[in-house]
Each structure stands twice: as C-alpha cells, then as structure tokens.
Design a protein around this motif. Structure first.
Motif, mmCIF file in Angstrom:
data_model
loop_
_atom_site.group_PDB
_atom_site.id
_atom_site.type_symbol
_atom_site.label_atom_id
_atom_site.label_comp_id
_atom_site.label_asym_id
_atom_site.label_seq_id
_atom_site.Cartn_x
_atom_site.Cartn_y
_atom_site.Cartn_z
ATOM 1 N N SER A 105 4.321 14.731 0.754
ATOM 2 C CA SER A 105 3.505 13.601 1.193
ATOM 3 C C SER A 105 2.388 14.040 2.128
ATOM 4 O O SER A 105 1.385 13.357 2.273
ATOM 5 N N GLY A 106 2.576 15.175 2.797
ATOM 6 C CA GLY A 106 1.588 15.622 3.770
ATOM 7 C C GLY A 106 1.885 15.142 5.173
ATOM 8 O O GLY A 106 1.229 15.561 6.121
ATOM 9 N N GLU A 107 2.875 14.270 5.313
ATOM 10 C CA GLU A 107 3.250 13.779 6.639
ATOM 11 C C GLU A 107 3.998 14.871 7.412
ATOM 12 O O GLU A 107 4.758 15.651 6.842
ATOM 13 N N GLN A 108 3.795 14.906 8.726
ATOM 14 C CA GLN A 108 4.461 15.901 9.553
ATOM 15 C C GLN A 108 5.910 15.485 9.830
ATOM 16 O O GLN A 108 6.222 14.302 9.895
ATOM 17 N N PRO A 109 6.821 16.470 9.997
ATOM 18 C CA PRO A 109 8.203 16.134 10.354
ATOM 19 C C PRO A 109 8.255 15.444 11.712
ATOM 20 O O PRO A 109 7.336 15.548 12.502
ATOM 21 N N VAL A 110 9.345 14.763 11.947
ATOM 22 C CA VAL A 110 9.512 14.081 13.234
ATOM 23 C C VAL A 110 9.688 15.106 14.341
ATOM 24 O O VAL A 110 10.072 16.257 14.108
ATOM 25 N N GLY A 111 9.404 14.691 15.556
ATOM 26 C CA GLY A 111 9.497 15.617 16.679
ATOM 27 C C GLY A 111 10.584 15.262 17.666
ATOM 28 O O GLY A 111 10.677 15.868 18.732
ATOM 29 N N THR A 112 11.430 14.284 17.345
ATOM 30 C CA THR A 112 12.491 13.863 18.263
ATOM 31 C C THR A 112 13.856 14.014 17.604
ATOM 32 O O THR A 112 13.973 14.053 16.378
ATOM 33 N N LYS A 113 14.888 14.089 18.435
ATOM 34 C CA LYS A 113 16.260 14.215 17.939
ATOM 35 C C LYS A 113 17.198 13.340 18.770
ATOM 36 O O LYS A 113 16.983 13.119 19.960
ATOM 37 N N VAL A 114 18.256 12.867 18.100
ATOM 38 C CA VAL A 114 19.334 12.138 18.756
ATOM 39 C C VAL A 114 20.630 12.815 18.342
ATOM 40 O O VAL A 114 20.900 12.956 17.148
ATOM 41 N N ALA A 115 21.413 13.267 19.323
ATOM 42 C CA ALA A 115 22.635 14.023 19.038
ATOM 43 C C ALA A 115 22.311 15.250 18.189
ATOM 44 O O ALA A 115 23.053 15.612 17.275
ATOM 45 N N ASN A 116 21.171 15.861 18.476
ATOM 46 C CA ASN A 116 20.687 17.055 17.773
ATOM 47 C C ASN A 116 20.379 16.784 16.301
ATOM 48 O O ASN A 116 20.348 17.709 15.476
ATOM 49 N N ILE A 117 20.113 15.527 15.966
ATOM 50 C CA ILE A 117 19.779 15.118 14.598
ATOM 51 C C ILE A 117 18.363 14.552 14.611
ATOM 52 O O ILE A 117 18.035 13.724 15.467
ATOM 53 N N PRO A 118 17.490 14.978 13.708
ATOM 54 C CA PRO A 118 16.130 14.425 13.669
ATOM 55 C C PRO A 118 16.138 12.910 13.624
ATOM 56 O O PRO A 118 16.971 12.291 12.937
ATOM 57 N N SER A 119 15.213 12.291 14.338
ATOM 58 C CA SER A 119 15.164 10.829 14.403
ATOM 59 C C SER A 119 13.717 10.371 14.562
ATOM 60 O O SER A 119 12.807 11.184 14.717
ATOM 61 N N GLY A 120 13.535 9.046 14.550
ATOM 62 C CA GLY A 120 12.203 8.493 14.723
ATOM 63 C C GLY A 120 11.349 8.590 13.479
ATOM 64 O O GLY A 120 10.155 8.880 13.560
ATOM 65 N N PHE A 121 11.922 8.310 12.310
ATOM 66 C CA PHE A 121 11.195 8.431 11.042
ATOM 67 C C PHE A 121 10.254 7.247 10.821
ATOM 68 O O PHE A 121 10.456 6.163 11.359
ATOM 69 N N ALA A 122 9.235 7.496 10.028
ATOM 70 C CA ALA A 122 8.218 6.474 9.771
ATOM 71 C C ALA A 122 8.807 5.299 9.002
ATOM 72 O O ALA A 122 9.712 5.453 8.175
ATOM 73 N N HIS A 123 8.238 4.120 9.283
ATOM 74 C CA HIS A 123 8.706 2.893 8.620
ATOM 75 C C HIS A 123 7.959 2.717 7.296
ATOM 76 O O HIS A 123 7.137 1.800 7.143
ATOM 77 N N ASN A 124 8.259 3.578 6.349
ATOM 78 C CA ASN A 124 7.654 3.508 5.025
ATOM 79 C C ASN A 124 8.509 4.304 4.047
ATOM 80 O O ASN A 124 9.568 4.835 4.412
ATOM 81 N N ARG A 125 8.044 4.408 2.818
ATOM 82 C CA ARG A 125 8.821 5.088 1.783
ATOM 83 C C ARG A 125 9.005 6.584 2.102
ATOM 84 O O ARG A 125 10.062 7.148 1.864
ATOM 85 N N GLN A 126 7.945 7.202 2.601
ATOM 86 C CA GLN A 126 8.066 8.607 2.977
ATOM 87 C C GLN A 126 9.094 8.785 4.081
ATOM 88 O O GLN A 126 9.925 9.699 4.051
ATOM 89 N N GLY A 127 9.059 7.912 5.060
ATOM 90 C CA GLY A 127 9.969 8.017 6.191
ATOM 91 C C GLY A 127 11.424 7.841 5.807
ATOM 92 O O GLY A 127 12.298 8.560 6.304
ATOM 93 N N VAL A 128 11.714 6.913 4.918
ATOM 94 C CA VAL A 128 13.107 6.675 4.546
ATOM 95 C C VAL A 128 13.658 7.833 3.724
ATOM 96 O O VAL A 128 14.848 8.178 3.812
#
Length: 294
Positions: A105-128
């Motif tokens: 998609s060209g979108e950058q990976p997320v930069g935050t983690k919760v319990a060492n798990i990536p989080s904060g994904f975009a609210h769209n098809r790419q994010g899900v």
C-alpha cells in the motif's frame, strides 16, 4: 550500369586501341564467371538491402520490448497508486488493486506498541490488514503457552468482551497435558539446553468484508512449531494455515471479536535439506521478527 558501378570495376569498359579511338565509342569486355561471378574476380559487395531489413527487425523488436516494459511499469504504478488511495478510504472496494492484490500500500508501519505488540493501526482497509497480520504473529508466538503472557496478548488484541470470554477456554486448551505432549514443563518452558519454537510468518492478507467499523480479514501464514534440541522428541516442523478474523474498530484501534482457523493452502514441499536442531536454535535466537504493514 551506374557510374558508381563503373568506377568500382575498372575493367568493365575501356577504349579500344585498334580502330575505335577518337570516336567516343567503347567496347565492352565481360570477365569469366568462373572467376567470382558476373563482375570478375573480385566480388562486389552484396546489396545492403538484407542488412537494412535485419536492422529494421531489431529496431522493431527493441521498440516492442520497451513498449511492453512501459506498460508494465504503468500498471505497477497504477496498482500502487490505487492501493494507496484505497488505504485512505474507510469503506467500499473502490480503488483496490485487482491484478496484484499483494501490492504494497505504501503506508508506513505503526510506531507504537502495547504489551510489545504493534498498535495504533489506521482506520481503513490497509490498517485492518496490517493489524490482522501483526496479531497473527502474537497469537502464534511462544507467549501463548504461558498463562501470564497469554492473558496480556488477549487483552491487547481482542475487544474487552471477547478477551474476557476467551481466557478460560484457552486456559483449558493450553493445558498441562498439552504442554507435556509438546515436551514443555507446566510453565511452558522447554528442557534445559533446548529451544521451544512457535512462530507465525504471514504470507498475505485479504479483506473478505469491510464496513468501516467492522471487517473480516484472512491471514495466510507459515507456522513453525516444536522443540529444537538433541534430545527432543518433537522436532520443529512447518505448517500452512489461514486464520480468519472478525475485527471491530474499538478504542481507536482494530480489535479481534472472534477468529477461526483452517488448513492450507499448502505448497508442494521442496528438496531443501532439513536443518539440524542446533541450526534451528541458533536461527531462532539470531533472527528477529517484523512489524507487518499491508
């Protein structure tokens, strides 16, 4: 016979010294064909017509290849552009890459983690899709075989209601008898000198349904499970599975409501040599994982 041809063959025409001098008339003398053809011993250069034709064919071929490559580049650019466009859309299938569904998609990976798990994904098809791929990695990790880390994973990946309902059933699934069959102790630890392996590597994702606040996503993955060690009775093996997640937008991130699993698609095994247990242990220790972005 052209002027150029006459100059190129000095014996073709010449004055006759025995009676025709001064009249301007000439006498033509032909050479024997045995000496290299109609025009004498030294063969004339062949016509350049064949060479021109060959060069023309090569030029046309190069032009055709260039045109095909340009068309491929335009197609790739278009697919990437539409994928990026769809990443910014919250609903519908418009702009989805049809010919190349795995185009990034060209979108950058997320930069935050919760319990060492990536989080904060975009609210769209790419994010899900990015969320589903990263969640699959956590659900297939060694952390799921230990009670404390398993509960943290469930709290981070699932909606509050779904996570609470899953804890007791998963405690029964990851029972002491299962751990024993896998060669682990009651706390999910491998024997001393051995390495317990449980990894999931997503191969691709697919949005089955998308409604803005909800989505169904499939994750096709390669899994590794087993114990690497000289005394292991459960060597590390690979398996191909597909997880299906029902997802919901909750608390500014994608969360899992429910999931299911099925076998395959499984490729035909190759002829690669199976690694020794110490090679697997070393690879697990040295090679880290990724943050997956669609």
């Amino acid at each position: 016979m052209s002027l150029g041809d006459g100059q190129g063959d000095s014996d073709t025409t010449r004055p006759d010294d025995g009676g025709y001098g001064g009249t301007g008339q000439t006498r033509t003398r032909y050479h024997d064909q045995d000496n290299g053809g109609l025009y004498g011993g030294a063969r004339r250069p062949k016509s350049s017509r064949g060479t021109v034709t060959a060069v023309g064919v090569v030029v046309l071929l190069i032009a055709a290849i260039a045109f095909a490559n340009r068309g491929g580049d335009d197609s790739s650019t278009s697919s990437s552009a539409t994928a990026g466009s769809s990443a910014g859309s919250d609903s519908g299938n418009a702009g989805q890459p049809d010919a190349a569904p795995t185009t990034a998609s060209g979108e950058q990976p997320v930069g935050t983690k919760v319990a060492n798990i990536p989080s904060g994904f975009a609210h769209n098809r790419q994010g899900v899709q990015s969320a589903a791929a990263n969640y699959a990695v956590s659900l297939g990790s060694t952390g799921m075989f230990k009670k404390d880390s398993r509960d943290k994973i469930l709290d981070a990946l699932f909606t509050a209601e779904a996570g609470a309902k899953l804890k007791a059933p998963l405690d029964r699934t990851y029972s002491a008898s299962l751990l024993t069959r896998l060669g682990l102790d009651a706390n999910g630890n491998a024997p001393e000198g051995s390495t317990f392996v449980s990894r999931v590597t997503p191969v691709g994702t697919k949005v089955v349904a998308y409604g803005g606040a909800t989505a169904t996503v499939e994750v096709w993955y390669l899994g590794l499970t087993g114990i690497a060690g000289e005394t292991s009775t459960d060597p590390v093996t690979s398996s191909w599975k597909t997880w299906t997640y029902d997802m919901r937008w909750s608390n500014d991130d994608w969360k899992i409501v429910s999931y299911s699993e099925k076998d395959g698609p499984t490729p035909v095994p190759g002829d690669d040599r199976a690694a020794a247990s110490d090679e697997i242990s070393k690879a697990i220790d040295e090679y880290g994982g990724f943050t997956y972005a669609r």
